[in-house]
Design an enzyme around this catalytic site. Structure first.
Site, PDB file in Angstrom:
ATOM      1  N   HIS A 205      26.380  -6.491  97.744  1.00  0.00           N
ATOM      2  CA  HIS A 205      25.519  -7.420  97.003  1.00  0.00           C
ATOM      3  C   HIS A 205      25.279  -6.927  95.586  1.00  0.00           C
ATOM      4  CE1 HIS A 205      24.507  -8.994 100.983  1.00  0.00           C
ATOM      5  NE2 HIS A 205      23.843  -9.981 100.398  1.00  0.00           N
TER       6      HIS A 205
ATOM      7  N   ASN B 227      27.454   1.863  98.529  1.00  0.00           N
ATOM      8  CA  ASN B 227      26.653   0.688  98.861  1.00  0.00           C
ATOM      9  C   ASN B 227      25.462   1.007  99.751  1.00  0.00           C
ATOM     10  OD1 ASN B 227      26.032  -2.139  99.067  1.00  0.00           O
ATOM     11  ND2 ASN B 227      27.052  -2.162 101.047  1.00  0.00           N
TER      12      ASN B 227
END
Length: 246
Positions: free
Chosen positions: A96, A127
């Site tokens: 994201h 991440n």
């Protein structure tokens, strides 16, 4: 040099927060698309955003809810986006840019954060660790300062090749920059930037802090064009960890 910058930033800047446009400058003819809680500039060549921009206030940063985990292509992007299959069995996370946890004001807003137009290939070691730590830190800053303006995205040059049938570029680095206003009537902008490598970073997020103008140099982006040039140049040259409580 830091003392000089500190003195220069004392020059008041008055901006109505309701009218302040936090969006970066457009990138060529790349499509700019608005969502409930963020805006993106989509880069068809690289099949991911040039940038994702949003204001994050204390209410948004404090919201709670379920992640929908509903990754899907984005039909609002005219040129079409990457698909979820582009990431399958590649070793890269669907990372994201506007975090799921920043988009919990509604189920619809959270679902938008899982659109592939908001996703970039990130190694799990980034991440799920330091990038996640940085996202949490940004939420803390939004709670502490009522609102922060965030721009985040990949750095395409250099890169690590491509993945999937749609040839999604694997960025070698990711950036995040923040802007806030201190003092009454939105005076005195404060900025901070980060550049993180797309690997297993060592150390803490403060170790990757850089001036915002350094990020602009690497990306060829103009993050806060709404600011008058002389104020923007001074604010984006800041390199003061203490003003962000490091």
């Amino acid at each position: 040099m830091r003392c000089i910058f500190s003195l220069l930033i004392m020059i008041p800047l008055f901006i109505n927060a309701q009218e302040f446009d936090y969006l970066p400058a457009p990138v060529g003819n790349n499509q700019i698309q608005d969502y409930s809680q963020f805006t993106i500039s989509y880069n068809e060549k690289h099949e991911q955003p040039d940038w994702v921009a949003y204001s994050l206030d204390s209410l948004e940063a404090s919201s709670e809810g379920e992640r929908c985990n509903c990754f899907r292509s984005d039909e609002r992007i005219i040129s079409r986006t990457a698909s979820t299959n582009d990431y399958t069995s590649t070793g890269f996370d669907r990372g994201h840019l506007a975090p799921s946890a920043d988009n919990l004001m509604s189920e619809g807003a959270n679902a938008e954060s899982f659109l592939m137009s908001n996703i970039s290939p990130q190694l799990p070691a980034l991440n799920r660790v330091l990038w996640a730590d940085l996202e949490k830190w940004v939420r803390l800053k939004a709670k502490a300062h009522q609102v922060v303006y965030v721009v985040t995205g990949p750095i395409f040059e250099p890169n690590l090749g491509v993945i999937g049938n749609n040839e999604v570029t694997i960025p070698a680095y990711f950036y995040k920059v923040l802007l806030r206003f201190d003092g009454p009537n939105n005076t005195n902008p404060k900025t901070i930037g980060f550049i993180l490598p797309n690997l297993a970073p060592i150390g803490e997020i403060k170790d990757y802090m850089v001036p915002v103008n350094a990020v602009e140099t690497l990306t060829n982006l103009d993050f806060f064009p709404e600011l008058p040039d002389h104020i923007e140049n001074r604010a984006e040259s800041q390199f003061e960890a203490r003003t962000w409580n490091f």
